[in-house]
Design an enzyme around this catalytic site. Structure first.
Site, PDB file in Angstrom:
ATOM      1  N   CYS A 126     -39.606  33.305  29.778  1.00  0.00           N
ATOM      2  CA  CYS A 126     -38.827  32.903  30.798  1.00  0.00           C
ATOM      3  C   CYS A 126     -37.363  33.452  31.129  1.00  0.00           C
ATOM      4  O   CYS A 126     -37.011  33.849  32.114  1.00  0.00           O
ATOM      5  CB  CYS A 126     -38.408  31.118  30.993  1.00  0.00           C
ATOM      6  N   LYS A 199     -42.889  19.717  23.837  1.00  0.00           N
ATOM      7  CA  LYS A 199     -41.705  20.188  24.348  1.00  0.00           C
ATOM      8  C   LYS A 199     -41.939  19.457  26.119  1.00  0.00           C
ATOM      9  O   LYS A 199     -42.889  19.771  26.607  1.00  0.00           O
ATOM     10  CB  LYS A 199     -41.748  21.602  24.722  1.00  0.00           C
ATOM     11  N   LYS A 252     -38.912  18.029  21.154  1.00  0.00           N
ATOM     12  CA  LYS A 252     -38.023  18.451  21.981  1.00  0.00           C
ATOM     13  C   LYS A 252     -37.890  18.073  23.392  1.00  0.00           C
ATOM     14  O   LYS A 252     -38.922  18.143  24.009  1.00  0.00           O
ATOM     15  CB  LYS A 252     -37.832  20.257  22.017  1.00  0.00           C
ATOM     16  N   SER A 278     -29.391  21.685  25.016  1.00  0.00           N
ATOM     17  CA  SER A 278     -28.129  21.896  25.508  1.00  0.00           C
ATOM     18  C   SER A 278     -27.526  20.794  26.482  1.00  0.00           C
ATOM     19  O   SER A 278     -26.318  20.481  26.367  1.00  0.00           O
ATOM     20  CB  SER A 278     -28.151  23.109  26.624  1.00  0.00           C
TER      21      SER A 278
HETATM   22  C1  PBG Z   1     -37.343  28.597  26.707  1.00  0.00           C
HETATM   23  C2  PBG Z   1     -36.856  27.575  25.825  1.00  0.00           C
HETATM   24  C3  PBG Z   1     -35.951  26.458  26.774  1.00  0.00           C
HETATM   25  C4  PBG Z   1     -35.065  26.012  25.652  1.00  0.00           C
HETATM   26  C5  PBG Z   1     -35.492  26.436  24.604  1.00  0.00           C
HETATM   27  N1  PBG Z   1     -36.359  27.556  24.869  1.00  0.00           N
HETATM   28  C6  PBG Z   1     -35.729  26.501  28.265  1.00  0.00           C
HETATM   29  C7  PBG Z   1     -36.660  25.797  28.911  1.00  0.00           C
HETATM   30  O1  PBG Z   1     -37.812  25.461  28.626  1.00  0.00           O
HETATM   31  O2  PBG Z   1     -36.309  25.660  30.028  1.00  0.00           O
HETATM   32  C8  PBG Z   1     -34.314  24.724  26.214  1.00  0.00           C
HETATM   33  C9  PBG Z   1     -33.122  24.744  24.934  1.00  0.00           C
HETATM   34  C10 PBG Z   1     -31.766  23.990  25.399  1.00  0.00           C
HETATM   35  O3  PBG Z   1     -31.814  23.415  26.318  1.00  0.00           O
HETATM   36  O4  PBG Z   1     -30.962  23.654  24.470  1.00  0.00           O
HETATM   37  N2  PBG Z   1     -38.449  28.235  27.205  1.00  0.00           N
END
Ligand code: PBG
Length: 328
Positions: A126, A199, A252, A278
């Protein structure tokens, strides 16, 4: 005369009388050695760029990275999880698996200065695709099976550069098996796989997408990341990663999914990681800067809750600060 009330026999307050007694019976302790700090690595040189929605978190150019890693190590945090940021995005995320891309260079640089640092690399497309999805598109949707070899190539490049752990986060079915097979056939049998197994398609990734410039340009990730209301399905995701050869399983985000984490802990014997994402960091920072929360106490309370729910490893943007607070 009033009849005397029955007195409680359980005097639970007995063990709360002093800090020393509380310390003696405390059930959960945080350990900086179990923290992983995410690190955003950007192209170019000399760059340390703050991320607005994540106060205190920066993007680092490769030549500025090791000073930050040194600071983390001073705080007792010996593991980093790297995310690459690139200006050269394309349909197929080529920079994700370029042998001279940001991540292989960052991994090599950290390992050169600190051979014993645990270097983890996020494996996803991504941040590298011009459409911002985690895999390649076919007729507007992400093509699972065509994405697998690209993720495997990226993992091999990161491992060749010296990464100890590769962490596939694209939520493609079969990604762990594809990566394990590719690593093994390249003689990289020692490389650890930490699967982003459960996730969720969460609203708490907002600040990360600003930091990594990885928001999808159209649509969202709900066709591959998990639906937040589901927890039995998370157990299926965790089982399939375990069967495919993951060494570490992840849940996650962490905070809004503590129930999933606790359930995962009771079902699996593999180490379990939780990603305190985040948005969880940003909301705490936002309240703390307004004086609405005591930042230190709230941060440590949140991290403790993640540990108490069953996480062995906590991936958190608070790693350095929390470790310093713990040492006070
Ligand atoms: C990549 C990824 C993401 C995060 C970790 N790896 C973003 C997403 O899936 O949109 C998010 C980490 C965070 O918000 O701290 N795919």
């Amino acid at each position: 005369m009033l009849e005397e009330k029955p007195r409680p026999t359980d005097r639970l307050r007995r063990l709360r009388q002093s800090e020393q007694i509380r310390a003696l019976v405390r059930e959960t302790a945080l350990d900086p050695g179990r923290f992983v700090s995410p690190v955003f690595v950007t192209e170019g040189s000399g760059i340390i760029e703050p991320i607005e929605s994540m106060p205190g978190v920066n993007r680092y150019a490769v030549d500025r990275l090791t000073n930050y890693v040194a600071r983390l190590r001073d705080a007792g945090v010996n593991s980093v999880l790297l995310f690459g940021i690139t200006g050269s995005k394309d349909e197929v995320g080529s920079q994700a698996y370029s042998p001279v891309g940001t991540i292989p260079r960052a991994v090599a640089e950290i390992k050169r200065r600190f051979p014993d640092e645990v270097v983890m690399a996020d494996v996803c497309l991504c941040e590298y695709t011009n459409h911002g999805h985690c895999g390649v598109l076919r007729e507007g949707s992400v093509d699972n099976d065509r994405t697998l070899p690209l993720l495997a190539r990226a993992a091999v490049e990161y491992a060749k550069a010296g990464a100890d752990v590769v962490a596939p986060s694209a939520m493609m079915d079969g990604q762990v098996a594809a990566i394990r097979a590719a690593l093994d056939s390249e003689g990289l049998g020692d490389t650890v796989i930490m699967g982003y197994s459960a996730k969720y398609a969460s609203s708490f990734y907002g600040p990360f997408r600003e930091a990594a410039g990885s928001a999808p340009s159209s649509g969202d990730r709900r066709a591959y990341q998990m639906d937040p209301p589901n927890s039995r399905e998370a157990m299926r995701e965790l089982s399939s990663d375990a069967e495919e050869g993951a060494d570490i399983l992840m849940v996650k985000p962490a905070l809004a999914y503590l129930d999933v984490l606790a359930k995962a802990r009771s079902r699996f014997d593999l180490p379990i990681a939780a990603y305190n994402v985040s948005g969880e960091f940003a909301m705490l920072k936002a309240a703390a800067t307004r004086g609405w929360l005591d930042e230190k106490r709230a941060t440590l309370e949140i991290l403790t809750s993640i540990k108490r729910a069953g996480a062995d490893i906590i991936i958190t943007y608070s790693a350095e600060q929390a470790s310093n607070w713990l040492a006070e």
